[in-house]
Design a protein around this motif. Structure first.
Motif, mmCIF file in Angstrom:
data_model
loop_
_atom_site.group_PDB
_atom_site.id
_atom_site.type_symbol
_atom_site.label_atom_id
_atom_site.label_comp_id
_atom_site.label_asym_id
_atom_site.label_seq_id
_atom_site.Cartn_x
_atom_site.Cartn_y
_atom_site.Cartn_z
ATOM 1 N N THR A 25 15.404 1.130 -2.127
ATOM 2 C CA THR A 25 14.713 2.347 -2.546
ATOM 3 C C THR A 25 14.927 2.654 -4.024
ATOM 4 O O THR A 25 14.073 3.281 -4.657
ATOM 5 N N ASP A 83 0.855 -1.186 0.000
ATOM 6 C CA ASP A 83 0.000 0.000 0.000
ATOM 7 C C ASP A 83 0.890 1.235 0.000
ATOM 8 O O ASP A 83 2.105 1.140 -0.224
ATOM 9 N N ALA A 84 0.300 2.393 0.264
ATOM 10 C CA ALA A 84 1.054 3.642 0.175
ATOM 11 C C ALA A 84 2.231 3.691 1.144
ATOM 12 O O ALA A 84 3.268 4.289 0.843
ATOM 13 N N LYS A 85 2.108 3.048 2.302
ATOM 14 C CA LYS A 85 3.166 3.095 3.316
ATOM 15 C C LYS A 85 4.088 1.873 3.279
ATOM 16 O O LYS A 85 5.180 1.918 3.860
ATOM 17 N N HIS A 86 3.636 0.818 2.643
ATOM 18 C CA HIS A 86 4.394 -0.442 2.686
ATOM 19 C C HIS A 86 4.606 -0.948 1.264
ATOM 20 O O HIS A 86 3.697 -1.491 0.645
ATOM 21 N N ARG A 87 5.830 -0.755 0.757
ATOM 22 C CA ARG A 87 6.139 -1.093 -0.624
ATOM 23 C C ARG A 87 6.247 -2.598 -0.821
ATOM 24 O O ARG A 87 6.629 -3.344 0.098
ATOM 25 N N GLU A 88 5.919 -3.017 -2.033
ATOM 26 C CA GLU A 88 6.078 -4.432 -2.370
ATOM 27 C C GLU A 88 7.550 -4.777 -2.490
ATOM 28 O O GLU A 88 8.369 -3.952 -2.872
#
Length: 677
Positions: free
Chosen positions: A465, A295-300
């Motif tokens: 990142t 989601d917006a806070k937790h990247r795949e």
């Protein structure tokens, strides 16, 4: 050892630790059992350490249990005691109910103060574990003591270790749950690891109930050292905390299945995170989170963490301390290499980069998007690599072969692989990597070929990142197989391999005394000939036409005292116009040119230089140049060096073996008929 011998030997252990009356019963047992040989007794004593006997004899509770009650006792082997350096807690090895292997429940209460549980698990091979110790199946014994109580002994390959408390602990700590473990961590023996930061985040997020939850769970707790980056602790929110818990499943490292994803507590409609364990050959254990749906806070992506202290049993499961938090993607590829290069999963890869001046690391740092194919520590143990490490120019080329200017995760590889083997340029524009995906879902195996080496991705999608790191099991660009071995293993060359097998052309390709330059048509090239010369193509793959197949393959194979790279062939072509290469029967005359364009990918966003072969007025693209092997080099080409006249299928110019048999049979019948007349 016979089964009756084992039963008698078991009596020796259980009863020698009991009262004098029980010892008399032992004498009767030894007298009556004629099959208990001296060698059997010696073997049994080897498995039942004197150190454990003495611990039992010195413990009145253990003595009373063995004399008066039913029980199950887990006895470590002699080798286990030799490895173990800590204090032995005998009562932690005893439970006051008798369980055969088949009867063992998911957990049993030990006889130690506070009755901390022992967890029973089973792996896919059927091995049964008590905590982190495997039960040796052939050495379990049942008997009845003098009081008529059933007793069972299981031999295990490790000493059972309960939660250890510091000597100066101010609280009486017995059988804490995971939350109490976090709260009292400063009073526990944790190898000087501290857990204050993560504990604060659990409290701040009001997630204490997750760690207090009754049952049997696996808890992964990052140590304070992992929060050196000041902003990292602020990223530990409620969902991240859930991602550090595997509910309703206890996983001790010895019993864990390699790379078997388990559902974490952070698994819902909008966020899906799995956790799995794996072990390197050097013995280090790792755990990884895979955010499948983010989601917006937790990247795949995957986050990798080393387990720095494993298998700490608590009232509601097991705790493993890890060197960094899961789910949080907050470091660059360069940071990841440094972090895992000092003494981690990529130590040798990082050492080679730094031993070659560190410029490669600078290049990686300067890339806004990057994917690294990082060879594991074990991959660098190949004997051929040792000789190359001193050659800085060659090692720079090899290291660059592992770097891609793009974010390339498994999903993107699958998309590229939908209709063909995925081709990706490295930081050297003339060097390509070729990905192949076999299977679906968690069973999928992804391989990558570079410089003649096929490597398997053993840890994919380690997210950063600015890109991804995939850990592979071989170093690309350092060949380890012959031309024949490469043909046999490469999915792009399977048709050429099959044709060479039935015509026996392949027999020579394992010869390491020769140097081969083999122009190998890829499978799609042979498929094109089916459209251009359908009748000829059909005959090429029929054993009856093996002579023709062999002759055509011989045209593709140059044999000399050295190999011919594409650069060599371009240079010779510029000097002499055409190049004549020695083959088995004759020679191969061709010209090679460099040509800019989208030779490998029609949808490519930029151009690069490729190679084109001109043969018999045909232009044939070189799909993969310079695939190195231990006895030669392969150039994968887009189309075979083939003309329709190479296989004559009309006019009776070629007779198959079956045709000859039919003609001979007809001649014999005619001859016999004439004689009879």
């Amino acid at each position: 050892m016979t089964s009756s011998g084992l039963r008698a030997a078991a009596a020796l252990l259980l009863l020698c630790a009991a009262t004098f009356a029980a010892a008399a019963e032992l004498s009767d047992k030894l007298r009556d059992d004629s099959e208990l040989s001296q060698s059997t007794a010696k073997s049994f004593r080897r498995l039942m350490p004197v150190r454990f006997y003495s611990q039992v004899e010195q413990n009145p509770i253990a003595n009373a249990t063995l004399t008066l009650r039913s029980c199950t006792i887990f006895v470590p082997t002699n080798e286990a005691f030799q490895r173990y350096k800590g204090s032995i807690h005998v009562l932690y090895h005893i439970t006051t109910a008798a369980f055969s292997k088949e009867q063992l429940p998911k957990s049993v209460s030990s006889d130690m103060e506070g009755n901390p549980p022992l967890y029973i698990t089973k792996n896919r091979n059927g091995d049964i574990y008590v905590n982190n110790a495997r039960i040796i199946p052939s050495l379990s014994v049942e008997m009845t003591n003098r009081e008529g109580k059933r007793q069972v002994m299981h031999i295990i390959d490790e000493v059972l270790q309960p939660l250890s408390v510091q000597k100066n602990a101010k609280d009486n700590i017995n059988n804490p749950d995971a939350m109490q473990f976090l709260q009292m961590a400063e009073q526990l023996e944790l190898n000087d690891f501290h857990l204050r930061t993560y504990r604060s985040q659990v409290t701040l997020a009001k997630k204490e109930s997750v760690y207090q939850s009754p049952g049997a769970h696996t808890f992964l707790i990052p140590i304070d050292e992992s929060f050196k980056l000041s902003a990292r602790s602020g990223l530990v929110d409620a969902k991240v905390i859930d991602g550090h818990v595997i509910p309703n499943t206890v996983i001790f490292t010895a019993a864990s299945q390699h790379d078997d994803p388990k559902t974490s507590a952070a698994f819902e409609d909008l966020l899906k995170v799995t956790v799995s364990f794996f072990k390197q050959k050097d013995g280090k254990m790792y755990v990884k989170s895979n955010t499948i749906v983010g989601d917006a806070k937790h990247r795949e992506g995957v986050v990798l963490a080393e387990i720095v202290k494993a298998n700490i049993p608590v009232q509601n499961g097991v705790v493993h301390l890890i060197h960094r938090p899961l789910m949080i993607i907050d470091t660059t590829v360069t940071d990841f290499l440094k972090e895992n290069g000092e003494n981690g999963a990529l130590r040798k890869f990082y050492e080679v980069i730094m031993d070659n001046g560190g410029e490669v690391l600078d290049d990686i740092t300067n890339l806004s998007e990057v994917t690294i194919l990082a060879p594991s520590n074990d991959a660098w143990n190949a004997s051929l690599i040792e000789n190359l490490l001193r050659n800085r120019k060659k090692m720079r080329e090899i290291l660059n072969m592992h770097i891609i200017r793009d974010r390339l995760n498994v999903d993107k590889i699958r998309q590229k692989n939908a209709n063909m083997i995925a081709q990706v340029p490295t930081v050297n524009n003339n060097t390509f990597l070729y990905f192949n995906v076999k299977g679906e879902g968690t069973d999928a195996v992804i391989t990558v070929e570079g410089g003649g080496v096929n490597a398997t991705i053993i840890q994919a999608d380690v997210a950063q990142t600015n890109g991804y790191v995939h850990i592979i099991d071989r170093v690309l660009g350092v060949p380890h197989t012959t031309v024949l071995g490469k043909l046999e293993s490469d999915p792009m060359m399977s048709d050429t391999y099959k044709m060479g097998q039935f015509s026996h052309f392949n027999d020579q390709l394992n010869n390491t005394q020769r140097r081969f330059t083999y122009f190998v048509p890829r499978d799609k090239g042979w498929q094109k000939t089916e459209l251009d010369y359908p009748s000829a193509h059909k005959k090429l793959f029929m054993p009856d036409f093996s002579y023709h197949s062999k002759s055509i393959l011989e045209r593709h194979l140059a044999i000399a005292d050295h190999v011919f790279t594409m650069k060599d062939l371009v240079q010779y072509s510029e000097q002499a116009g055409n190049v004549v290469l020695p083959t088995f029967r004759d020679s191969l005359q061709l010209r090679v040119e460099e040509e800019a364009g989208h030779l490998h990918d029609e949808n490519a966003s930029h151009e690069w230089t490729g190679y084109v072969i001109i043969w018999n007025y045909k232009k044939i693209n070189v799909y993969r140049p310079d695939v190195e092997c231990t006895n030669g080099i392969i150039h994968v080409i887009d189309y075979p060096l083939l003309e329709e006249k190479d296989v004559v299928v009309s006019g009776g110019s070629y007779l198959t073996e079956s045709s000859i048999c039919i003609i001979l049979a007809n001649l014999i019948m005619i001859t016999v008929a004439k004689i009879l007349n």
